[in-house]
Design an enzyme around this catalytic site. Structure first.
Site, PDB file in Angstrom:
ATOM      1  N   HIS A 125       0.826  -1.210   0.000  1.00 52.54           N
ATOM      2  CA  HIS A 125       0.000   0.000   0.000  1.00 52.54           C
ATOM      3  C   HIS A 125       0.861   1.261   0.000  1.00 52.54           C
ATOM      4  O   HIS A 125       0.773   2.061  -0.924  1.00 52.54           O
ATOM      5  CB  HIS A 125      -1.010   0.040   1.156  1.00 52.54           C
ATOM      6  CG  HIS A 125      -1.908  -1.133   1.219  1.00 52.54           C
ATOM      7  ND1 HIS A 125      -2.728  -1.495   0.166  1.00 52.54           N
ATOM      8  CD2 HIS A 125      -2.120  -2.062   2.189  1.00 52.54           C
ATOM      9  CE1 HIS A 125      -3.396  -2.574   0.481  1.00 52.54           C
ATOM     10  NE2 HIS A 125      -3.056  -2.948   1.703  1.00 52.54           N
ATOM     11  N   ASP A 172      -5.186  -8.170  -3.160  1.00 52.15           N
ATOM     12  CA  ASP A 172      -5.422  -7.939  -1.743  1.00 52.15           C
ATOM     13  C   ASP A 172      -6.724  -8.581  -1.252  1.00 52.15           C
ATOM     14  O   ASP A 172      -6.789  -9.783  -1.040  1.00 52.15           O
ATOM     15  CB  ASP A 172      -5.391  -6.437  -1.472  1.00 52.15           C
ATOM     16  CG  ASP A 172      -5.351  -6.098   0.018  1.00 52.15           C
ATOM     17  OD1 ASP A 172      -5.338  -7.019   0.843  1.00 52.15           O
ATOM     18  OD2 ASP A 172      -5.341  -4.901   0.355  1.00 52.15           O
TER      19      ASP A 172
END
Length: 451
Positions: free
Chosen positions: A273, A324
Site C-alpha cells: 500500500h 489484496d
C-alpha cells in the site's frame, strides 16, 4: 545458461509481448524442467505439432498481495457504508470460521479463479495460523500447508508470506478475534515458520503484518529470519492515517522510519500500500530499494486513498501489484487503475506506459515474491505465460502491435484464454484444466463460511 533435458512442447504465439514491444509469430520451446529452452521470432506459421495460442501472450501475471479468505467478503461488504475498521470487523467474523479443510477448499477455488485471470504466481499474506482462541493445531502449520496444497491443485505457484501478527495495536494485547493470528512472540513465530519448507511450486517468505501488530522490539527478529534465508519480506505500510498517528504517538516517528531503524527495509522487502507517506518516507523506501505493492482495487474499495506510486518509483522503489481483498481478481484492472488513479489525482495523463504497467504486473511482481526467474518471455525463464484475446468485444479492432495498450487499458480477466505454468496448460480456451467448474466450489465454500 544450461538447460536440462529435451524439448517437451512447442507453443506458437500469434503475438507475444517481449517486454518492450509486441512481436508477431513467435515459437516458444519448453524443456522438461519447465523452462523456456528457446524463443524464435519470425515464425509466420505454427511449426508442425506446435500448440497454437491466438491473441497476445504475455508472461504470467504475479499477484503480489493476497488474503485468500477475503474472497468470501466480496459483495457482502459492499452493503451500506462504513470504514476500513467496520470492514475489518466483518473480516474477523469470516476468519473465525476457517478450518484447515475449509481454508484449503476456499483457497483452491480462489487460486483457480486467479489462474483463469492469467495469474501464475501469488503472494499469500498468511496470518490465520491457529484455531479460534489461539490454540495451535496438531500440525502448527496446518493452515499454511493447506494454502500451499491449494495452490498446487489449482496449478499456480505460491510464495507463502508467513505473517507475524502479535498485537492489536501499540502496547495492546491481541483481541479475541486476533488470538488465532498470534504466536505470542516473534521468536515463537520464527520457530513455527521455520518448519515450513519450500517445494517446486512454493517458496516460503515472511511478513510483518504492520507496525501496530508487531512490537518495535521484535521487528528485527522477523527481519533477521528473512535475511538469513534470503527470503521475501512484506509488510502492510501506512495504509491508514490512523496507523501513522498511533505510531507517531507511541514512537515519535513514522512507520517507515520505525521499520528502517529496526533493519526491515531493503531490496527483498516490499511495503504493501505505502499510501500515506511523508517526503522522508519516500526517500527512505527509494534509497533502500524497498519495493511497493499497490492494490488499487482494494485501496479504492476501502477508501484508503491514492498512494504516491509515481514518486516512489522515481525514488527507486520497484512497483508490483496485488488484488489484496479480492474485491475483484483482475491484475489488468490493477495495472489500469494505478495509472487512472494517478490521472485523477494529478489531472495529467501518461504516468506509466503500458509496457511499464505490464512489467509491474509480471517481472517486478515475480521479483517481489522471490521468483526472479519468472515474469519474462526469454530462454532460461520459467515457462509461465498467459494469452489474452484480441478479438473479444473489449479488445476487437485494436492494432496487434498495440497489444500492450489493449491489454492494460481495454482487456479484463474475462479476456484471458490460456494460462500456462511450467509449460503445462492450466487454463485452456477459458476453462480450468485441473478443476473444471470453478464457480461452484467458490459458491459452496463461501456459503459455508458465511454460515
Amino acid at each position: 545458461m544450461r538447460f536440462k533435458g529435451h524439448v517437451l512442447k512447442t507453443y506458437w504465439l500469434e503475438h507475444a509481448w517481449l517486454g518492450t514491444h509486441v512481436e508477431p509469430g513467435v515459437a516458444l520451446d519448453v524443456a522438461d524442467d519447465g523452462r523456456i529452452s528457446a524463443l524464435r521470432t519470425g515464425a509466420e506459421t505454427p511449426p508442425p505439432g506446435a500448440e497454437v495460442l491466438r491473441g497476445l501472450t504475455v508472461p504470467g501475471l504475479a499477484n503480489a498481495h493476497s488474503h485468500a479468505f477475503h474472497r468470501a467478503l466480496r459483495s457482502t461488504v459492499q452493503v451500506g457504508s462504513g470504514t476500513f475498521w467496520t470492514w475489518r470487523d466483518f473480516m474477523y467474523k469470516v476468519a473465525q470460521n476457517l478450518t484447515p479443510d475449509s481454508y484449503f477448499a476456499l483457497a483452491r477455488a480462489v487460486y483457480a479463479e486467479m489462474a483463469l485471470a492469467g495469474i501464475t504466481a501469488v503472494g499469500e499474506f498468511h496470518y490465520v495460523h491457529h484455531a479460534p482462541g489461539g490454540v495451535p493445531y496438531a500440525d502448527p502449520n496446518a493452515m499454511g500447508e493447506a494454502l500451499i496444497e491449494a495452490a498446487a491443485e489449482a496449478g499456480i505457484r505460491i510464495t507463502l508470506l508467513d505473517t507475524a501478527y502479535l498485537s492489536a495495536g501499540f502496547g495492546e494485547a491481541p483481541n479475541p478475534h486476533q488470538l488465532r493470528f498470534s504466536d505470542g512472540t516473534a521468536d515463537a513465530w520464527a520457530e513455527r515458520a521455520s518448519a515450513l519448507k519450500p517445494r517446486e511450486h512454493a517458496l516460503i517468505g515472511a511478513a510483518i503484518h504492520s507496525v501496530r501488530a508487531v512490537p518495535a522490539g521484535q521487528l528485527a527478529t522477523v527481519a533477521a529470519w528473512a535475511s538469513e534465508r534470503r527470503a521475501p519480506l512484506h509488510v502492510h505500510l501506512s495504509e491508514q492515517t490512523a496507523e501513522n498517528d498511533a505510531c507517531l504517538a507511541a514512537h515519535g516517528r513514522t512507520p517507515t522510519q520505525l521499520l528502517a531503524e529496526h533493519g526491515v527495509l531493503g531490496p527483498r522487502t516490499t511495503g504493501v500500500h505505502n499510501t500515506h507517506l511523508t517526503d522522508a518516507d519516500i526517500a527512505l523506501l527509494g534509497s533502500t530499494t524497498t519495493g511497493t505493492c499497490m492494490c488499487p482495487t482494494t485501496e479504492r474499495d476501502l477508501a484508503d486513498g491514492i498512494g504516491p506510486a509515481v514518486r516512489l518509483q522515481r525514488a527507486g522503489s520497484p512497483l508490483s501489484l496485488g488484488s489484496d481483498s479480492h474485491a475483484v481478481i483482475d491484475l489488468l484492472e490493477e495495472a489500469r487503475a494505478m495509472e487512472l488513479n494517478e490521472r485523477l489525482s494529478s489531472r495529467t495523463r501518461g504516468h506509466w506506459t503500458a509496457n511499464a504497467l505490464l512489467t509491474a504486473a509480471t517481472q517486478d511482481g515475480h521479483a517481489a515474491l522471490g521468483w526472479s526467474e519468472a515474469g519474462r518471455l526469454e530462454a532460461g525463464a520459467l515457462a509461465d505465460f498467459t494469452t489474452i484475446a484480441l478479438d473479444s468485444v473489449r479488445t476487437a479492432g485494436a492494432l496487434p502491435r498495440l497489444g500492450a495498450e489493449t491489454a492494460v487499458f481495454a482487456a479484463s480477466a474475462a479476456d484471458v484464454r490460456h494460462t500456462v505454468v511450467a509449460g503445462r496448460h492450466i487454463v485452456r480456451d477459458g476453462s480450468h484444466t485441473l478443476i473444471g467448474d470453478v464457480p461452484s466450489p467458490l459458491a459452496t465454500t463461501i456459503a459455508a463460511l458465511r454460515g
